[in-house]
Design a protein around this motif. Structure first.
Motif, PDB file in Angstrom:
ATOM      1  N   ALA A  84       0.825  -1.198   0.000  1.00 26.38           N
ATOM      2  CA  ALA A  84       0.000   0.000   0.000  1.00 26.38           C
ATOM      3  C   ALA A  84       0.863   1.254   0.000  1.00 26.38           C
ATOM      4  N   ALA A  85       1.988   1.202   0.709  1.00 24.43           N
ATOM      5  CA  ALA A  85       2.889   2.351   0.713  1.00 24.43           C
ATOM      6  C   ALA A  85       3.445   2.617  -0.678  1.00 24.43           C
ATOM      7  N   LYS A  86       3.765   1.530  -1.400  1.00 29.94           N
ATOM      8  CA  LYS A  86       4.246   1.713  -2.775  1.00 29.94           C
ATOM      9  C   LYS A  86       3.173   2.339  -3.645  1.00 29.94           C
ATOM     10  N   LYS A  87       1.953   1.895  -3.444  1.00 26.01           N
ATOM     11  CA  LYS A  87       0.840   2.479  -4.199  1.00 26.01           C
ATOM     12  C   LYS A  87       0.692   3.969  -3.897  1.00 26.01           C
ATOM     13  N   GLN A 134       6.573   9.546   5.621  1.00 28.29           N
ATOM     14  CA  GLN A 134       5.345   9.358   6.393  1.00 28.29           C
ATOM     15  C   GLN A 134       4.995   7.884   6.537  1.00 28.29           C
ATOM     16  N   THR A 135       5.240   7.107   5.501  1.00 25.71           N
ATOM     17  CA  THR A 135       4.891   5.686   5.540  1.00 25.71           C
ATOM     18  C   THR A 135       6.018   4.818   6.064  1.00 25.71           C
ATOM     19  N   LEU A 136       7.146   5.421   6.428  1.00 26.65           N
ATOM     20  CA  LEU A 136       8.246   4.640   6.990  1.00 26.65           C
ATOM     21  C   LEU A 136       7.888   4.228   8.407  1.00 26.65           C
ATOM     22  N   PRO A 137       7.777   2.941   8.690  1.00 26.55           N
ATOM     23  CA  PRO A 137       7.389   2.512  10.043  1.00 26.55           C
ATOM     24  C   PRO A 137       8.493   2.806  11.050  1.00 26.55           C
ATOM     25  N   PRO A 138       8.094   3.145  12.281  1.00 27.14           N
ATOM     26  CA  PRO A 138       9.122   3.382  13.313  1.00 27.14           C
ATOM     27  C   PRO A 138       9.839   2.106  13.686  1.00 27.14           C
ATOM     28  N   SER A 139      11.070   2.268  14.153  1.00 21.86           N
ATOM     29  CA  SER A 139      11.896   1.119  14.525  1.00 21.86           C
ATOM     30  C   SER A 139      12.261   1.208  15.993  1.00 21.86           C
ATOM     31  N   GLU A 347       1.550  -7.925  -8.405  1.00 23.04           N
ATOM     32  CA  GLU A 347       1.166  -8.559  -7.151  1.00 23.04           C
ATOM     33  C   GLU A 347       1.701  -7.753  -5.978  1.00 23.04           C
ATOM     34  N   TYR A 348       0.869  -7.606  -4.979  1.00 25.44           N
ATOM     35  CA  TYR A 348       1.293  -6.950  -3.759  1.00 25.44           C
ATOM     36  C   TYR A 348       1.863  -7.996  -2.809  1.00 25.44           C
ATOM     37  N   SER A 349       2.382  -7.493  -1.696  1.00 20.32           N
ATOM     38  CA  SER A 349       2.925  -8.399  -0.679  1.00 20.32           C
ATOM     39  C   SER A 349       1.799  -9.182  -0.026  1.00 20.32           C
ATOM     40  N   SER A 350       2.187 -10.279   0.617  1.00 18.77           N
ATOM     41  CA  SER A 350       1.187 -11.189   1.162  1.00 18.77           C
ATOM     42  C   SER A 350       0.373 -10.557   2.270  1.00 18.77           C
ATOM     43  N   ASP A 351       0.985  -9.654   3.008  1.00 24.75           N
ATOM     44  CA  ASP A 351       0.228  -9.051   4.098  1.00 24.75           C
ATOM     45  C   ASP A 351      -0.744  -7.997   3.596  1.00 24.75           C
ATOM     46  N   TYR A 352      -0.620  -7.640   2.333  1.00 30.26           N
ATOM     47  CA  TYR A 352      -1.549  -6.650   1.792  1.00 30.26           C
ATOM     48  C   TYR A 352      -2.644  -7.294   0.964  1.00 30.26           C
ATOM     49  N   GLN A 353      -2.364  -8.495   0.416  1.00 29.56           N
ATOM     50  CA  GLN A 353      -3.372  -9.161  -0.393  1.00 29.56           C
ATOM     51  C   GLN A 353      -4.578  -9.497   0.468  1.00 29.56           C
ATOM     52  N   GLY A 354      -5.728  -9.275  -0.063  1.00 32.74           N
ATOM     53  CA  GLY A 354      -6.966  -9.545   0.656  1.00 32.74           C
ATOM     54  C   GLY A 354      -7.315  -8.521   1.696  1.00 32.74           C
ATOM     55  N   SER A 355      -6.557  -7.472   1.767  1.00 31.15           N
ATOM     56  CA  SER A 355      -6.827  -6.440   2.779  1.00 31.15           C
ATOM     57  C   SER A 355      -7.040  -5.104   2.108  1.00 31.15           C
ATOM     58  N   THR A 356      -7.876  -5.102   1.146  1.00 30.04           N
ATOM     59  CA  THR A 356      -8.178  -3.846   0.457  1.00 30.04           C
ATOM     60  C   THR A 356      -8.835  -2.861   1.397  1.00 30.04           C
ATOM     61  N   SER A 358      -8.135  -2.399   4.442  1.00 29.94           N
ATOM     62  CA  SER A 358      -7.117  -1.704   5.237  1.00 29.94           C
ATOM     63  C   SER A 358      -6.494  -0.563   4.461  1.00 29.94           C
ATOM     64  N   LEU A 359      -6.292  -0.775   3.139  1.00 28.40           N
ATOM     65  CA  LEU A 359      -5.773   0.314   2.321  1.00 28.40           C
ATOM     66  C   LEU A 359      -6.739   1.484   2.293  1.00 28.40           C
ATOM     67  N   ASN A 360      -8.022   1.154   2.187  1.00 25.65           N
ATOM     68  CA  ASN A 360      -9.018   2.221   2.189  1.00 25.65           C
ATOM     69  C   ASN A 360      -9.021   2.962   3.515  1.00 25.65           C
ATOM     70  N   SER A 361      -8.867   2.200   4.606  1.00 22.50           N
ATOM     71  CA  SER A 361      -8.849   2.855   5.913  1.00 22.50           C
ATOM     72  C   SER A 361      -7.639   3.740   6.073  1.00 22.50           C
ATOM     73  N   VAL A 362      -6.501   3.290   5.503  1.00 19.69           N
ATOM     74  CA  VAL A 362      -5.293   4.113   5.580  1.00 19.69           C
ATOM     75  C   VAL A 362      -5.476   5.418   4.803  1.00 19.69           C
ATOM     76  N   GLN A 363      -6.027   5.275   3.609  1.00 21.48           N
ATOM     77  CA  GLN A 363      -6.227   6.480   2.805  1.00 21.48           C
ATOM     78  C   GLN A 363      -7.214   7.426   3.470  1.00 21.48           C
ATOM     79  N   SER A 364      -8.256   6.872   4.079  1.00 24.76           N
ATOM     80  CA  SER A 364      -9.225   7.740   4.751  1.00 24.76           C
ATOM     81  C   SER A 364      -8.622   8.373   5.990  1.00 24.76           C
TER      82      SER A 364
END
Length: 1491
Positions: A84-87, A134-139, A347-356, A358-364
């Motif tokens: 989703a971050a790549k998108k 912004q989309t870089l996760p904290p470490s 193809e997206y990563s496995s943790d993103y597949q089937g979680s459309t 979640s992408l919508n929630s992120v964008q919102s």
């Protein structure tokens, strides 16, 4: 050069700013949504302090905080997964395009020899960078992205605000304690909690809000609470202001711009380096770009997705041409066969597949304005419309109080606490665990595990190393950079000792940034090797690419701010990888800008990396950015000799433009592949040509669909190349082809452009002079029929109605493949001459369709060339004709044609309509023959000569006008057609051949004043009009033996000859004929003869209009007869009483022709007659010859002796010439008639060269002055002048090259000018005199006195002795014998002379010319002259005088008594006298007789 909105310091501050979480109640969000904003978005523009703040470090030293920026984040917002971050990053880059102002060329800089138009900024890179950060996760290895505080927001409209705040606080506490791995991460357990009460000024009650606020301060403390009053403007007021677009919108730059599907995307403008103009990056048509889907990811996970596969996706090429193109464009940077248009779904990563969802929630969550759709409520999508300026000031106050009163004091306490903790635990750790670490090699506070191939350490939460990192991070966030650096530096040593590479890299990164942020106040230099080591550790040891990218982004900003562009470019290039095409493209582009920003700009490296960036943009699906990158790189490669690289760039630009439906740009790009300098193979050029034709046809179809009408303006085509300056124009019809033995006047044609035109101009000038009585009109200009780049084209050519105009164009095919042109016609515009007050309408034949244009065809009849096949690298002349039917102004400005490639066997889908724009569809199935063509035009733009007369013209390039294509059409005129019947191509030298000439007036008007001028008028004779009784023989022959005849001969030959017309006028469609005789030149070889015919319009004599017609003929003359003659004075008898003598003429004739195979030769020459033409002499033969004896075979010679006698006339006129004929064969030829007489006259005249002919008639004084100077000794020269011409009339048998025999006649002329000299029938060519050496010093030249020739001076007076030839004397009685001698003196000259007769022996006492060597002979013994020895007398012109002399002999014998010396002087001064030439002996015999 790319510039960013933020400086390096501002960017690093924004990247590493204190993170504050925000947790809002629903009622508070509703209040904010009145402004179409969430609470976080509402306060975001005001999160940077405008004033200076103060903070104390752990050592209680106060520091200034400049423009502290606080980053507010929604606590419920989650970091999107990788796919989703790549998108999001892809969309962010795609939404940002370079936009230029109308008519602007952007940022143009000069680098060396280049004038480059570069992007002044790269907003797409900044958008990518912002989205990436912004989309870089904290470490867990750092605390820079951990939230320091949490702000709880509730509305005053809530029923129980305090309870709601307690609930929100508990929710946060629960998330921090129970879900520590859930975002957001918290800086420490006891974070700062801040409570905000939002009050709606218009709708809520102020008293209630104040009461709640006081309760909040009593519950949470006054330092942790704030009352924020907003929405001071009611919705009713907002409705009245919604059309006001001038209100400021500070939130626009912080919000994600939603894409309106129903709205067309804005066209971005770029600078196209081919034409120097702007072009649109958006679709050039109104079509929707949804037909071209954009790639969502940056590359498929397969490892071979970047390898070109020429066998797959055959439809990658443009509409069926891809299979050919893929095999041709096999290049490392060529377009991938998996183009974004045809590539499979990524193809997206496995943790993103089937979680459309979640992408919508992120964008919102990242753009809350999308969730609250104000448009559905009838409101407009503005921001902050309910906020007044006071409300914005209250928000700024809220941020300032939160930062100064709450956040900074909390940060001071945290730093002191952490510092005290570290100080105490560091000492304990050193004493307690130092020995254990040495023994066991470990640390009880941390455990180690292997990850990948590197050793990674996981620290516990309360580890001193992490506490030290936490202390350094909070110090860095609040601008305590020196303290932060020392802490980072201490921590990095510990991390290095523990092999905690991730922590070590982070500490290195921040340590270098801490030094950089100190700026000029710092004592240390920027340690760029720290950052280099950090990036290397991220990449190699930790395999953590995102943080390596982050380090690169901040490091390059620091390097660029310090002018280290080369090091920055190296770091950008280092981050290239196959993992992300988008990131690689952006970093390559930034590296290219670094190369151009260097002090010594590296232009070629800039362009090379821009090409690499464009290739990666293309693979990432960013077509517009790929097009922009290639376009900027083309500026460097264009016109520098890098033809293959330039072709690759142009081809890629064309493909990308076509994919973006920018057909105009695609056409321009493909057009530049078809150049003369192309080094591509024929197969590649053929592919380029087909792509260009197909795209161009699509463009034309699109334009016609947009306008809805068929445009009459034809597009300009690049092929073939039109050599405009070589264009030739001929006014008049093409010369007629010879028919049988009839040839027509050659006129003017395109081959005549190489001939010298000055001869024709001179002949025309002579004709006009003769027609105008010897004067040239003031406005006279030579008539031109052929107009080229070498003629004077200042004036428009003049043509006449219904007469053709022929244009010759030169088409050049620069390619190696053949071009097919069909339906080729000339483009013209016509302005008719209409006798009315209305302005005439301009008429043109330019139209898209090839249908008949009735109006244009009625005005001008144009020729249509059906097909022209232009082979590869060929230059072909094409001739086309226009025939105007009306008077007016005709302008020829181009050609129109259908351009197509040669037939090619390939599968092409039959698509596109069959119509005037091209592309005939052959059936409904695919065809194996290319039928793609487009109709277009090319302009003919001729350039006049460069002006170089004035100073301004010399200093610059100024060109004069060239109007060869702007013709003026006049009314109809007479048109003369001249034909020659039996005009010979080969003649013998001296051969006379009759030719019949016919004159036909093919025009519609009568003509008169027919004249002809020739460059060689001596070679032809014009007779009278042909009658019915016309004889075919050349000479007039009679059987009568008539005496000699006298003819009045005017020995003048005019170059201009009038041709008599019966009745004076030659009417339309009438024909007349005349007889013409042509004589072969006396010298063998090729001889050019020019005829220029002149005639005038007979209908309107007041307005003189004339026309001319050229005829040029090349006559080959072969050798025939050679005649040589010499005259000698005949001996006279001493008893003759007169001294006028006779001459013996020896005439030698030789047949010079030699028999050769395959060549013309003369087998026999028969001498038919010898005639003498002279005003003083007549001839007679001394011998008789039979008919066989006068025949001369090949290489034979004939000798004839003649006697010349003076005519018995008292007074002979110079104009009367007597012809004496000696017939050696049957029949007498009348030599005093035409053409024999005329050719004789021409042989006696020596013409001036044509270039020396006078342009105006000279006055008598101008004629006489030079004549007197030249002929001042003419009266003396007449003494030796004979003035006798021999005309040899002959008949020859000629064998042609094909073996056929023919009989021809001719005549040769030999002019015997003086005795004792050899004269020939062929002219004597005097060799050129050698010039002396060049002298640079001027010498005084003394003008010598001119004198007559010595040969003339020695023959001025002829003399003879008259006496008895025999005398008897008795010497015994008389010792001396006396005899009387009469000396007869005759003055041969036409002037008076003084004569001195000397009989003495002293003959050398008088002056003589030196160098003569002539002396009188010594007197012989035995006789002597008696009485007066010297006698002087004066002789008049042609006077004869006698002198009596006495001579005595002393003994008998035979004596030559002609030893007298006669001296003559032609001047009154007798000081210089010349001895006359000795005459023949005078013999006397003395006999001794007995008494």
């Amino acid at each position: 050069m790319a510039q960013h909105k933020q400086t390096a310091h501002e960017f690093i501050q924004s990247t590493f700013s204190p993170q504050i979480a925000v947790l809002c109640s629903n009622d508070a969000e509703l209040l904010c949504q009145k402004n179409n904003l969430s609470f976080v978005q509402l306060v975001q523009p005001f999160c940077r302090l405008k004033t200076e703040a103060h903070i104390k470090d752990p050592n209680n030293v106060q520091h200034n905080v400049q423009h502290l920026r606080i980053s507010m984040v929604d606590m419920n917002c989650q970091i999107p997964p990788a796919a989703a971050a790549k998108k999001l990053m892809n969309d962010a880059v795609n939404s940002e395009q370079q936009v230029m102002a109308e008519g602007s060329r952007g940022n143009v800089i000069s680098v060396g020899d280049y004038d480059l138009q570069l992007s002044s900024s790269t907003p797409w890179f900044e958008a990518y960078r912002e989205c990436f950060l912004q989309t870089l996760p904290p470490s867990d290895h750092e605390f820079l992205k951990h939230c320091l505080a949490c702000i709880f927001v509730v509305s005053s409209n809530h029923t129980d605000p305090l309870a709601m705040l307690q609930t929100l606080s508990s929710s946060q506490q629960q998330q921090q304690s129970q879900f520590p791995n859930k975002l957001p991460h918290w800086f420490c357990p006891n974070i700062l909690k801040y409570y905000v009460l939002v009050h709606d000024v218009v709708e809520a009650e102020a008293s209630k809000a104040e009461a709640v606020y006081q309760s909040m301060k009593s519950s949470f403390g006054h330092q942790s609470c704030h009352l924020l009053q907003i929405n001071s403007r009611s919705l009713t007021t907002v409705e009245t202001m919604k059309m006001d677009t001038s209100l400021p919108d500070p939130w626009g730059q912080f919000l994600n711009k939603p894409i309106d599907v129903g709205k067309k995307p804005q066209k971005a403008k770029y600078f196209i380096p081919w034409e120097g103009v702007d072009y649109d990056a958006g679709g050039s048509s109104g079509a929707d770009d949804s037909m071209f889907p954009t790639r969502l990811d940056e590359g498929a996970p397969e490892t071979n997705n970047h390898v070109l596969d020429t066998n797959s996706h055959s439809d990658e090429g443009i509409d069926g041409l891809g299979s050919v193109t893929n095999s041709v464009m096999d290049h490392p940077l060529a377009l991938s066969d998996e183009s974004p248009l045809q590539s499979p779904t990524l193809e997206y990563s496995s943790d993103y597949q089937g979680s459309t969802s979640s992408l919508n929630s992120v964008q919102s969550a990242m753009s809350k304005s999308s969730s609250f759709n104000m448009q559905n409520k009838g409101q407009f999508p503005g921001h902050g419309m309910c906020l007044t300026a006071s409300d914005q000031d209250r928000i700024r106050i809220f941020i300032h109080e939160f930062a100064v009163r709450a956040l900074i004091p909390w940060a001071e306490r945290q730093m002191r606490t952490l510092n005290d903790m570290l100080m105490s635990r560091t000492g304990l750790r050193k004493s307690l665990f130092g020995t254990a670490k040495k023994l066991f090699g470990g640390n009880p506070s941390k455990t180690s595990q292997a990850a990948n191939t590197a050793t990674t350490v996981v620290y516990s939460k309360d580890a001193p190393e992490l506490q030290m990192r936490r202390l350094a991070d909070i110090a860095f966030l609040f601008q305590l950079y020196d303290f932060a650096y020392q802490t980072y530096h201490t921590a990095k040593r510990d991390f290095n000792n523990d092999n905690a590479w991730l922590h070590f890299a982070g500490a290195l990164e921040m340590a270098s940034l801490a030094i950089f942020m100190q700026g000029s106040q710092g004592q240390r230099a920027y340690p760029d090797h720290y950052m280099e080591s950090a990036i290397t550790t991220y990449l190699q040891s930790c395999k953590n690419i995102p943080y390596a990218v982050r380090a690169t982004l901040v490091s390059t900003e620091a390097l660029k701010s310090r002018g280290k562009y080369k090091e920055a470019a190296t770091q950008f290039i280092k981050m290239m990888s196959e993992e992300s095409d988008l990131r690689s493209a952006l970093l390559l582009e930034q590296a290219a800008h670094c190369f151009i920003n260097m002090r010594n700009s590296m232009v070629r490296k800039y362009s090379f990396h821009m090409i690499l960036a464009g290739h990666r943009f293309s693979k990432a699906g960013q077509r517009k950015h790929a097009l922009r990158a290639y376009s900027q790189a083309l500026q460097i490669y264009k016109g520098k000799g890098w033809s293959l690289a330039e072709d690759h760039i142009n081809f890629t630009i064309g493909r990308q433009s076509h994919n973006l439906k920018q057909l105009e740009n695609a056409t321009a790009a493909f057009k530049h592949l078809l150049t003369e300098d192309s080094k591509q193979t024929a197969m590649q050029q053929n592919a380029f040509l087909r792509e260009y034709l197909f795209v161009y046809r699509q463009l034309l179809v699109q334009e016609s669909e947009e306008t809805g009408l068929q445009s009459n303006t034809l597009p300009e085509l690049p092929l073939p190349v039109l050599d405009s300056n070589a264009t030739k124009v001929i006014v008049g019809s093409r010369p007629l082809i010879p028919q049988g033995d009839t040839i027509y006047a050659t006129g003017v044609w395109f081959e005549d452009s190489d001939m010298p035109s000055w001869r024709w101009k001179k002949l025309e000038e002579l004709l006009v002079l003769d027609a105008n009585g010897g004067t040239l009109p003031l406005l006279h200009r030579p008539s031109l029929q052929l107009f080229t780049d070498g003629t004077d084209n200042k004036f428009s050519p003049v043509s006449y109605m219904k007469e053709p105009i022929t244009i010759e164009l030169y088409l050049v095919n620069p390619l190696k493949v053949a071009l097919t042109l069909t339906d080729v016609t000339l483009l013209w515009s016509f302005l008719p001459n209409i006798c009315s007050h209305e302005k005439p309408q301009l008429i043109t034949n330019e139209q898209m369709v090839t249908a008949k244009n009735n109006l244009a065809d009625e005005i001008v009849h144009g020729q249509v060339v059906k097909e022209i096949i232009l082979q590869g690298n060929d230059r072909l002349p094409v001739q086309m004709t226009l025939t105007p039917q009306q008077m007016g102004e005709l302008r020829i400005y181009g050609i129109t044609y259908n351009l197509g490639s040669a037939s090619t066997t390939f599968m092409a889908p039959s698509q596109g309509p069959s119509g005037p724009l091209g592309g005939a569809v052959m059936g409904s199935k695919a065809s194996y023959v290319s039928t793609v063509y487009v109709r277009g035009k090319q302009k003919i733009e001729v350039q006049g000569p460069r002006l170089n007369t004035k100073k301004e013209e010399m200093a610059s390039k100024v060109y004069g006008p060239d109007r060869r294509l702007d013709l003026t059409i006049h009314e109809q005129m007479p048109l003369l057609e001249v034909s020659f019947v039996d005009f010979p191509k080969t003649l013998l030298c001296g051969e006379v051949h009759p030719v019949t000439v016919h004159f036909t007036n093919t025009g519609s008007s009568p003509l008169h004043k027919l004249k002809v001028a020739s460059s060689n008028p001596k070679c032809f004779v014009i007779g009278q009009n042909i009658s019915n009784e016309h004889s075919s023989s050349v000479y007039n022959v009679t059987d009568k033996s008539s005496d000699s005849i006298s003819v009045n001969c005017d020995l003048k030959v005019k170059r201009v000859i009038d041709i008599e017309i019966p009745g004076g006028i030659l009417h339309s469609k009438s024909t007349m004929g005349i007889q013409l005789w042509i004589r072969g030149n006396d010298i063998g070889g090729n001889h050019q003869v020019d005829f220029l015919f002149y005639y005038e319009l007979a209908e309107n004599p007041q307005k003189r209009k004339y026309r001319i017609l050229r005829h040029n003929v090349l006559v080959n003359t072969a050798e025939s007869l050679s005649v040589r003659a010499v005259a000698q004075k005949a001996c006279k008898n001493s008893k003759e009483l007169t001294s006028t003598g006779q001459f013996l003429i020896s005439c030698e004739m030789e047949n010079l022709s030699q028999q050769q195979l395959g060549r013309v030769y003369v087998s026999e020459i028969r001498i038919k007659q010898i005639s003498c033409a002279s005003s003083r002499w007549t001839i007679d033969t001394l011998t008789s010859h039979s008919q066989k004896e006068v025949c001369i075979g090949s290489r034979e010679m004939l000798q004839v002796c003649l006697k010349a006698s003076m005519l018995q006339k008292e007074k002979v006129s110079n104009c009367d010439v007597t012809f004496t004929d000696l017939t050696l064969h049957d029949g007498k030829i009348l030599s005093g008639r035409t053409p024999c007489l005329d050719f004789y006259q021409r042989s006696r005249v020596k013409l001036k060269p044509l270039e020396d002919e006078a342009s105006q008639t000279q006055t008598p004084s101008q004629i006489l002055a030079p004549k007197e100077k030249v002929d001042q000794f003419e009266s003396l020269n007449s003494a030796i002048q004979l003035g006798m011409s021999l005309i040899i009339l002959w008949q020859a048998h000629v064998v042609d090259s094909d073996g056929t025999e023919r009989v021809c006649v001719g005549q040769h002329h030999v002019t015997v000018e003086k005795p004792d000299s050899i004269f020939t029938s062929y002219p004597y060519m005097q060799p050129p005199r050698e010039s002396g050496p060049i002298q640079f010093i001027k010498e005084e030249v003394t003008e010598e006195e001119k004198k007559p020739d010595f040969e003339v001076l020695t023959q001025l007076v002829s003399y003879s002795l008259q006496h008895k030839t025999e005398l008897d004397n008795c010497f015994s009685k008389c010792r001396l014998c006396c005899a009387q001698v009469t000396l007869v003196l005759h003055n041969e000259a036409d002037s008076d002379v003084t004569v001195l007769v000397d009989t003495s022996k002293a003959q050398h006492r008088l002056n003589e010319y030196p160098d003569t060597g002539q002396t009188a002979e010594s007197p012989a013994g035995g006789f002597s002259w008696m009485s007066q020895t010297l006698k002087q007398l004066k002789l008049l012109a042609k006077q004869t005088e006698k002198i009596l002399l006495s001579v005595t002999f002393s003994k008998p014998g035979v004596y030559n008594i002609n030893n007298i010396a006669v001296f003559v002087s032609y001047q009154d001064d007798s000081a210089e006298m010349t001895l006359q030439k000795q005459t023949k002996p005078s013999v006397i015999t003395i006999r001794d007789v007995a008494s």
